[in-house]
Design a protein around this motif. Structure first.
Motif, PDB file in Angstrom:
ATOM      1  N   ILE A 116      42.378  16.044  44.679  1.00 49.85           N
ATOM      2  CA  ILE A 116      42.405  17.209  43.865  1.00 49.85           C
ATOM      3  C   ILE A 116      42.479  18.674  44.537  1.00 49.85           C
ATOM      4  O   ILE A 116      41.458  18.847  45.479  1.00 49.85           O
ATOM      5  N   PRO A 117      43.471  19.578  44.462  1.00 53.75           N
ATOM      6  CA  PRO A 117      43.657  20.747  45.248  1.00 53.75           C
ATOM      7  C   PRO A 117      42.654  21.608  44.845  1.00 53.75           C
ATOM      8  O   PRO A 117      42.228  21.831  43.652  1.00 53.75           O
ATOM      9  N   LEU A 118      41.821  22.200  45.965  1.00 49.75           N
ATOM     10  CA  LEU A 118      40.918  23.286  45.679  1.00 49.75           C
ATOM     11  C   LEU A 118      41.571  24.658  45.519  1.00 49.75           C
ATOM     12  O   LEU A 118      42.531  24.984  46.088  1.00 49.75           O
ATOM     13  N   LEU A 147      20.436  19.407  47.281  1.00 44.42           N
ATOM     14  CA  LEU A 147      20.732  20.322  46.109  1.00 44.42           C
ATOM     15  C   LEU A 147      22.120  20.370  45.638  1.00 44.42           C
ATOM     16  O   LEU A 147      22.915  20.771  46.873  1.00 44.42           O
ATOM     17  N   LEU A 148      22.500  20.308  44.744  1.00 44.41           N
ATOM     18  CA  LEU A 148      23.808  20.482  44.273  1.00 44.41           C
ATOM     19  C   LEU A 148      24.222  21.610  43.658  1.00 44.41           C
ATOM     20  O   LEU A 148      23.475  22.077  42.755  1.00 44.41           O
ATOM     21  N   VAL A 149      25.102  22.384  44.237  1.00 45.61           N
ATOM     22  CA  VAL A 149      25.525  23.560  43.676  1.00 45.61           C
ATOM     23  C   VAL A 149      27.171  23.601  43.071  1.00 45.61           C
ATOM     24  O   VAL A 149      28.030  23.522  43.698  1.00 45.61           O
ATOM     25  N   PRO A 150      27.009  23.565  41.746  1.00 44.51           N
ATOM     26  CA  PRO A 150      28.572  23.586  41.104  1.00 44.51           C
ATOM     27  C   PRO A 150      29.247  24.879  41.415  1.00 44.51           C
ATOM     28  O   PRO A 150      28.590  25.989  40.918  1.00 44.51           O
ATOM     29  N   ARG A 151      30.416  24.955  41.602  1.00 42.42           N
ATOM     30  CA  ARG A 151      31.182  26.117  41.422  1.00 42.42           C
ATOM     31  C   ARG A 151      32.315  26.019  40.645  1.00 42.42           C
ATOM     32  O   ARG A 151      33.103  25.189  40.883  1.00 42.42           O
ATOM     33  N   LEU A 152      32.513  26.799  39.662  1.00 43.87           N
ATOM     34  CA  LEU A 152      33.563  26.573  38.730  1.00 43.87           C
ATOM     35  C   LEU A 152      34.873  27.642  38.842  1.00 43.87           C
ATOM     36  O   LEU A 152      34.721  28.911  39.296  1.00 43.87           O
ATOM     37  N   HIS A 153      36.012  26.903  38.875  1.00 45.02           N
ATOM     38  CA  HIS A 153      37.367  27.635  38.950  1.00 45.02           C
ATOM     39  C   HIS A 153      38.024  27.603  37.622  1.00 45.02           C
ATOM     40  O   HIS A 153      38.246  26.320  37.064  1.00 45.02           O
ATOM     41  N   ARG A 154      38.517  28.673  37.012  1.00 47.06           N
ATOM     42  CA  ARG A 154      39.316  28.662  35.979  1.00 47.06           C
ATOM     43  C   ARG A 154      40.815  28.594  36.259  1.00 47.06           C
ATOM     44  O   ARG A 154      41.000  29.589  36.816  1.00 47.06           O
ATOM     45  N   LEU A 155      41.634  27.885  35.806  1.00 44.53           N
ATOM     46  CA  LEU A 155      43.092  27.752  35.929  1.00 44.53           C
ATOM     47  C   LEU A 155      43.812  28.174  34.927  1.00 44.53           C
ATOM     48  O   LEU A 155      43.421  28.262  33.574  1.00 44.53           O
ATOM     49  N   SER A 215      46.518  27.257  33.516  1.00 42.70           N
ATOM     50  CA  SER A 215      46.847  26.224  32.494  1.00 42.70           C
ATOM     51  C   SER A 215      45.563  25.883  31.315  1.00 42.70           C
ATOM     52  O   SER A 215      45.875  25.438  30.416  1.00 42.70           O
ATOM     53  N   GLY A 216      44.475  26.509  31.551  1.00 41.76           N
ATOM     54  CA  GLY A 216      43.349  25.961  30.895  1.00 41.76           C
ATOM     55  C   GLY A 216      42.315  25.266  31.493  1.00 41.76           C
ATOM     56  O   GLY A 216      41.264  24.944  30.871  1.00 41.76           O
ATOM     57  N   ALA A 217      42.833  24.292  32.436  1.00 37.37           N
ATOM     58  CA  ALA A 217      41.872  23.398  33.170  1.00 37.37           C
ATOM     59  C   ALA A 217      40.964  24.162  34.006  1.00 37.37           C
ATOM     60  O   ALA A 217      40.950  25.342  33.961  1.00 37.37           O
ATOM     61  N   ALA A 218      39.750  23.389  34.379  1.00 34.76           N
ATOM     62  CA  ALA A 218      38.703  23.810  35.003  1.00 34.76           C
ATOM     63  C   ALA A 218      38.525  22.849  36.073  1.00 34.76           C
ATOM     64  O   ALA A 218      38.563  21.654  35.940  1.00 34.76           O
ATOM     65  N   VAL A 219      38.405  23.490  37.585  1.00 37.12           N
ATOM     66  CA  VAL A 219      37.827  22.709  38.464  1.00 37.12           C
ATOM     67  C   VAL A 219      36.500  22.939  38.928  1.00 37.12           C
ATOM     68  O   VAL A 219      36.127  24.218  39.146  1.00 37.12           O
ATOM     69  N   VAL A 220      35.656  22.097  38.983  1.00 34.54           N
ATOM     70  CA  VAL A 220      34.226  22.218  39.651  1.00 34.54           C
ATOM     71  C   VAL A 220      34.146  21.696  40.966  1.00 34.54           C
ATOM     72  O   VAL A 220      34.159  20.438  41.062  1.00 34.54           O
ATOM     73  N   ASP A 266      24.769  24.142  52.131  1.00 35.91           N
ATOM     74  CA  ASP A 266      25.506  24.670  53.180  1.00 35.91           C
ATOM     75  C   ASP A 266      26.970  24.863  52.694  1.00 35.91           C
ATOM     76  O   ASP A 266      27.828  25.331  53.790  1.00 35.91           O
ATOM     77  N   GLY A 267      27.455  24.589  51.659  1.00 39.07           N
ATOM     78  CA  GLY A 267      28.910  24.673  51.423  1.00 39.07           C
ATOM     79  C   GLY A 267      29.560  23.506  51.672  1.00 39.07           C
ATOM     80  O   GLY A 267      30.772  23.375  51.186  1.00 39.07           O
ATOM     81  N   ALA A 268      29.112  22.340  51.837  1.00 40.06           N
ATOM     82  CA  ALA A 268      29.931  21.211  52.100  1.00 40.06           C
ATOM     83  C   ALA A 268      29.867  20.394  50.936  1.00 40.06           C
ATOM     84  O   ALA A 268      29.252  20.336  50.083  1.00 40.06           O
ATOM     85  N   LEU A 269      31.325  19.841  50.580  1.00 43.64           N
ATOM     86  CA  LEU A 269      31.637  19.346  49.451  1.00 43.64           C
ATOM     87  C   LEU A 269      31.202  17.922  49.283  1.00 43.64           C
ATOM     88  O   LEU A 269      31.354  16.972  50.031  1.00 43.64           O
ATOM     89  N   HIS A 270      30.460  17.822  48.005  1.00 42.98           N
ATOM     90  CA  HIS A 270      30.092  16.341  47.631  1.00 42.98           C
ATOM     91  C   HIS A 270      31.182  15.675  46.801  1.00 42.98           C
ATOM     92  O   HIS A 270      31.401  14.549  46.616  1.00 42.98           O
ATOM     93  N   ALA A 271      31.651  16.657  45.870  1.00 46.49           N
ATOM     94  CA  ALA A 271      32.732  16.062  44.963  1.00 46.49           C
ATOM     95  C   ALA A 271      33.488  17.293  44.271  1.00 46.49           C
ATOM     96  O   ALA A 271      32.841  18.301  44.343  1.00 46.49           O
ATOM     97  N   VAL A 272      34.703  16.925  43.595  1.00 45.23           N
ATOM     98  CA  VAL A 272      35.689  17.687  43.016  1.00 45.23           C
ATOM     99  C   VAL A 272      35.944  17.223  41.825  1.00 45.23           C
ATOM    100  O   VAL A 272      36.370  16.034  41.932  1.00 45.23           O
ATOM    101  N   LEU A 273      35.751  18.058  40.608  1.00 40.49           N
ATOM    102  CA  LEU A 273      36.199  17.466  39.330  1.00 40.49           C
ATOM    103  C   LEU A 273      36.955  18.391  38.710  1.00 40.49           C
ATOM    104  O   LEU A 273      36.823  19.662  38.839  1.00 40.49           O
TER     105      LEU A 273
END
Length: 243
Positions: free
Chosen positions: A144-146, A205-213, A215-220, A226-233
């Motif tokens: 999933i592109p960031l 500690l999980l810190v979700p960060r939301l991007h609105r696209l 197209s109407g999609a959302a990427v979390v 420390d800013g390291a990624l656990h997952a991208v949704l």
């Protein structure tokens, strides 16, 4: 192939009387685990060589969510095995055989002793029961592109013991539940993709960060402190234009 039949229960439903998305995803993951247990030759080989299958990505497409007290059948097939990856098609159908939800899961074969992904020997792949994926779906890329641009920090969550699975890390569907609970109400979706990056463990500690696209999609992005990624949704519509 493995199949289970269940009745949708109260604990699996939300206020609308329909199955919660993460509960349906849990049912799909249960079916996958039962299927793995049924592959006796592969299971014995994994135990003897310190191997496991880790989910690296999954795509869920929702046609409709089953209602309370509906009987549903969940089915999984391994339809391909390439290099370090195995591919599963998972479905939930109603009592009339109509598709409610379909998923494409990609797992990597991982060696605990060497701490790396590994290829299965050809002779072990031949022991797998590989079936055709009878139910077709549009499978998007595993990665999933960031998105570029600013993001919004959502409510963080500390991983507690009740969220862990038998491998002592955050259950794969918990990422979905955490992200969905924090989505703005105007995010409409019937497709979810999850790319798993790094296991979250007790106390993280999980810190979700939301991007609105556009197209109407959302990427979390699910990060740690420390800013390291656990997952991208990614939450999107199946018929929406990309971007």
């Amino acid at each position: 192939m493995h199949e289970i039949e269940r009745t949708v229960s109260h604990s699996q439903c939300g206020p609308d009387g329909r199955m919660k998305l993460y509960a349906a995803a849990d049912m799909m993951m249960d079916c996958c685990q039962f299927q793995e247990c049924g592959e006796r030759a592969l299971r014995d080989y994994f135990l003897a060589h310190d191997l496991a299958v880790f989910l690296v990505s999954i795509q869920y497409d929702v046609l409709r969510m089953p209602r309370l007290n509906e009987t549903v059948r969940t089915r999984v097939v391994i339809y391909d095995c390439q290099s370090i990856y195995g591919f599963r098609r998972i479905t939930i159908k109603d009592a009339d055989g109509r598709l409610c939800m379909i998923a494409n899961g990609v797992g990597a074969f991982f060696n605990f002793r060497e701490r790396r992904a590994v290829r299965l020997p050809a002779e072990e792949i031949r022991t797998l029961v590989i079936d055709p994926a009878e139910d077709e779906m549009e499978c998007l890329p595993r990665r999933i592109p960031l998105p570029d641009g600013p993001s919004t920090a959502l409510e963080a969550v500390r991983v507690g013991a009740s969220r862990l699975d038998v491998n002592r890390h955050l259950t794969s569907t918990e990422y979905l539940a955490i992200a969905q609970d924090r989505l703005p109400e105007d995010v409409v979706f019937d497709r979810v993709r999850i790319e798993y990056k790094m296991q979250a463990k007790l106390g993280d500690l999980l810190v979700p960060r939301l991007h609105r696209l556009p197209s109407g999609a959302a990427v979390v992005r699910m990060e740690n402190e420390d800013g390291a990624l656990h997952a991208v949704l990614e939450f999107s519509k199946r018929n929406a234009a990309p971007g």
